[in-house]
Design a protein around this motif. Structure first.
Motif, short mmCIF file in Angstrom:
data_model
loop_
_atom_site.label_atom_id
_atom_site.label_comp_id
_atom_site.label_asym_id
_atom_site.label_seq_id
_atom_site.Cartn_x
_atom_site.Cartn_y
_atom_site.Cartn_z
N MET A 2 0.85 -1.19 0.00
CA MET A 2 0.00 0.00 0.00
C MET A 2 0.88 1.24 0.00
SD MET A 2 -3.27 0.13 2.51
CE MET A 2 -4.12 -1.39 2.48
N ARG A 3 0.75 2.12 -1.01
CA ARG A 3 1.55 3.32 -1.08
C ARG A 3 0.90 4.43 -0.26
NH1 ARG A 3 0.45 3.83 -6.79
NH2 ARG A 3 1.33 5.92 -6.61
N SER A 4 0.71 4.18 1.01
CA SER A 4 -0.07 5.08 1.84
C SER A 4 0.63 6.41 2.06
CB SER A 4 -0.37 4.43 3.19
OG SER A 4 0.82 4.08 3.84
N ARG A 5 2.01 6.43 2.01
CA ARG A 5 2.73 7.66 2.31
C ARG A 5 2.53 8.72 1.25
NH1 ARG A 5 8.50 5.15 3.81
NH2 ARG A 5 7.82 3.76 2.15
N SER A 6 2.07 8.33 0.03
CA SER A 6 1.89 9.31 -1.03
C SER A 6 0.62 10.12 -0.88
CB SER A 6 1.88 8.62 -2.41
OG SER A 6 0.72 7.80 -2.53
N LEU A 7 -0.29 9.69 -0.02
CA LEU A 7 -1.52 10.44 0.20
C LEU A 7 -1.25 11.55 1.22
CD1 LEU A 7 -4.10 7.52 0.36
CD2 LEU A 7 -3.84 9.19 -1.46
N PRO A 8 -1.87 12.71 1.04
CA PRO A 8 -1.61 13.86 1.92
C PRO A 8 -1.98 13.57 3.37
CG PRO A 8 -2.81 14.53 -0.05
CD PRO A 8 -2.82 13.04 -0.02
N ALA A 9 -1.30 14.25 4.29
CA ALA A 9 -1.57 14.06 5.72
C ALA A 9 -3.00 14.45 6.07
CB ALA A 9 -0.58 14.90 6.54
N VAL A 10 -3.53 15.48 5.41
CA VAL A 10 -4.91 15.90 5.69
C VAL A 10 -5.88 14.77 5.38
CG1 VAL A 10 -6.74 17.51 5.04
CG2 VAL A 10 -4.40 18.34 5.31
N ARG A 60 -7.11 9.43 -6.37
CA ARG A 60 -8.42 9.48 -5.74
C ARG A 60 -9.09 8.11 -5.67
NH1 ARG A 60 -10.28 15.02 -8.72
NH2 ARG A 60 -8.96 16.42 -7.48
N THR A 61 -8.90 7.28 -6.68
CA THR A 61 -9.53 5.95 -6.63
C THR A 61 -9.03 5.18 -5.43
OG1 THR A 61 -9.80 5.85 -9.03
CG2 THR A 61 -9.80 3.75 -7.83
N ARG A 62 -7.72 5.21 -5.20
CA ARG A 62 -7.16 4.52 -4.04
C ARG A 62 -7.65 5.15 -2.75
NH1 ARG A 62 -2.08 5.14 -1.66
NH2 ARG A 62 -1.50 6.53 -3.38
N ALA A 63 -7.73 6.47 -2.72
CA ALA A 63 -8.18 7.16 -1.52
C ALA A 63 -9.61 6.77 -1.17
CB ALA A 63 -8.08 8.67 -1.72
N PHE A 64 -10.49 6.71 -2.16
CA PHE A 64 -11.88 6.36 -1.88
C PHE A 64 -12.03 4.88 -1.57
CE2 PHE A 64 -12.90 10.41 -4.09
CZ PHE A 64 -13.61 10.99 -3.05
N ASN A 65 -11.18 4.02 -2.14
CA ASN A 65 -11.19 2.61 -1.77
C ASN A 65 -10.83 2.44 -0.30
OD1 ASN A 65 -12.00 1.46 -4.17
ND2 ASN A 65 -9.92 1.20 -4.95
N LEU A 66 -9.82 3.18 0.15
CA LEU A 66 -9.43 3.12 1.56
C LEU A 66 -10.53 3.68 2.45
CD1 LEU A 66 -5.69 4.24 1.27
CD2 LEU A 66 -6.51 2.02 2.08
N GLN A 67 -11.21 4.71 1.99
CA GLN A 67 -12.33 5.27 2.75
C GLN A 67 -13.45 4.25 2.89
OE1 GLN A 67 -14.65 8.05 0.64
NE2 GLN A 67 -15.65 8.93 2.44
N PHE A 68 -13.79 3.58 1.78
CA PHE A 68 -14.85 2.57 1.80
C PHE A 68 -14.47 1.42 2.73
CE2 PHE A 68 -16.81 -1.25 -0.14
CZ PHE A 68 -18.14 -0.90 0.01
N TRP A 69 -13.18 1.02 2.69
CA TRP A 69 -12.71 -0.06 3.55
C TRP A 69 -12.82 0.33 5.02
CZ3 TRP A 69 -8.55 -0.44 6.98
CH2 TRP A 69 -8.23 -1.74 7.38
N ALA A 70 -12.41 1.57 5.34
CA ALA A 70 -12.49 2.04 6.72
C ALA A 70 -13.93 2.11 7.20
CB ALA A 70 -11.82 3.42 6.85
N PHE A 71 -14.82 2.57 6.34
CA PHE A 71 -16.23 2.68 6.70
C PHE A 71 -16.78 1.31 7.10
CE2 PHE A 71 -20.74 2.53 5.78
CZ PHE A 71 -21.22 3.74 6.28
N ASN A 72 -16.49 0.30 6.30
CA ASN A 72 -17.04 -1.02 6.58
C ASN A 72 -16.32 -1.73 7.71
OD1 ASN A 72 -19.24 -1.68 4.50
ND2 ASN A 72 -17.64 -0.75 3.26
#
Length: 406
Positions: free
Chosen positions: A1-9, A130-142
């Motif tokens: 997971m390339r999580s470090r490339s997503l902004p801190a916000v 954004r696709t990866r960001a929203f996938n992670l959001q959906f995963w966290a939600f569930n």
């Protein structure tokens, strides 16, 4: 997971949503709270629970407007603060008018956060990520929903009031995380004032999709509003519903990793039809087997498979049908489906359980089959629309002039 490339916000937004979902106990057991603690009948409890959907419909529109005009940060902080107070009022009040009013406010506050969360993510995450960001959001939600379901099943043994207090507390924690890590992200441009909602409401292909989505949403909402009442009528303890909801959330967390491979390259209409059919089959299982925990778990596994198949093509269809300059307003119309279903499902289900008993489950199952047939019939017009140049609805000339679009 390339999580470090997503902004801190983004990670503050992600963490806030995960914490909020981990504490999302109250809505899961609202219908049982109303019948067991406040001694309402099933029909009355269904109507009061449905008020959260009424509040949600107003909250979606208000949240989208405030996020664009007032700002993402202020909207998120205000709606979480209001939701925390409303949860405490809901859990500690005994007067029915206060309970009903607080239910509306909880539904509105929770729905308001959605548009602001999505807008803030789009603001801070580059388009390529954004696709990866929203996938992670959906995963966290569930993940949060599944964990909350399991924890709520244990906490409810102590008392229903604890669920509301802890839900309010985690909402406050979410507010603090957002306040510390999320600045205002709204671009410094003047919001458009054209008749965007009107354009969406004149788009027949889009509205057909919204209508079919509403049928499916009403079916899915039965599982969180009516199923707890049904299990209670069969003498199953409240904790058993937590197991059912936890299984559904857990399957989504794991299955999400594999669904894209199953549906890639396939036409969206047939995939959505299969998803609706599986949801209907799962609901239908409750008619003969809903009195046993294993039957409810089997039903949850089936309808969850349908839900997993539906999520990716649903998002893709809305994106394909939306004009580039009206995407947010098309999304607002689409997201009205969910609070509307949150009202219709318990209102319908409370009456159905009282008058039809377990045979009631065949009614939402029939709605799911109707949605499946509708997706097959609507697939052709959607594909033709997608294939033509531009692929999107073109408003009448007077609407384009009024909105400055030509």
């Amino acid at each position: 997971m390339r999580s470090r490339s997503l902004p801190a916000v983004y990670w503050f937004l992600w963490s806030g949503m995960l914490i909020n979902r981990l504490g999302g106990f109250a809505v899961l057991y609202l219908s049982l709270y109303l019948t067991d603690v406040r001694h309402l009948g099933a029909s009355a409890a269904g109507l009061v629970t449905g008020l959260a959907g009424v509040g949600g419909m107003a909250g979606v529109l208000l949240g989208g407007s405030l996020a664009d005009r007032w700002g993402r940060r202020r909207t998120l902080l205000a709606c979480h603060a209001g939701t925390a107070v409303s949860l405490l009022v809901l859990g500690l009040s005994s007067a029915l008018p206060l309970i009903a009013g607080a239910t509306v406010l909880v539904g509105a506050g929770q729905a308001m956060a959605g548009p602001a969360f999505v807008a803030a993510i789009v603001d801070v995450v580059p388009e390529a990520d954004r696709t990866r960001a929203f996938n992670l959001q959906f995963w966290a939600f569930n993940l949060g929903t599944a964990a909350a379901s399991l924890m709520a099943g244990l906490l409810v043994r102590v008392g229903f009031t604890l669920l509301f207090v802890l839900d309010a507390a985690t909402t406050v924690v979410t507010l603090c995380v957002l306040a510390l890590g999320v600045p205002e992200t709204r671009p410094s441009v003047t919001p458009g004032r054209g008749p965007g909602i009107g354009v969406a409401l004149r788009d027949r292909v889009f509205l057909a999709f919204v209508g079919l989505s509403l049928l499916s949403a009403v079916v899915v909402a039965q599982t969180s509003t009516v199923l707890p009442l049904s299990m209670r009528r069969h003498g199953l303890p409240p904790g058993d519903y937590g197991l059912v909801a936890g299984l559904a959330g857990g399957l989504i967390v794991v299955g999400q990793l594999f669904v894209p491979r199953l549906i890639v390259g396939r036409r969206k209409g047939p995939v959505l039809a299969l998803a609706a059919a599986l949801q209907g089959l799962g609901i239908a299982v409750l008619a003969p087997l809903g009195g046993a925990l294993w039957g409810c778990l089997l039903a949850a596994a089936v309808w969850t498979c349908g839900g997993m198949l539906a999520a990716p093509p649903n998002a893709a269809v809305v994106a394909e049908l939306s004009p580039a300059d009206l995407r947010a307003r098309y999304q607002a119309v689409f997201y009205l489906v969910f609070p509307a279903a949150a009202f219709l499902a318990p209102a319908m289900g409370g009456w159905g359980l009282e008058h039809l008993s377990d045979a009631y489950w065949l009614l939402p199952a029939a709605l799911a089959l109707l949605a499946a047939a509708g997706h097959l019939a609507a697939s052709g017009p959607r594909e033709r629309r997608r294939a033509r140049p531009g692929g999107q609805y073109e408003a009448p000339r007077r609407w384009r002039r009024a909105s400055g679009r030509g």
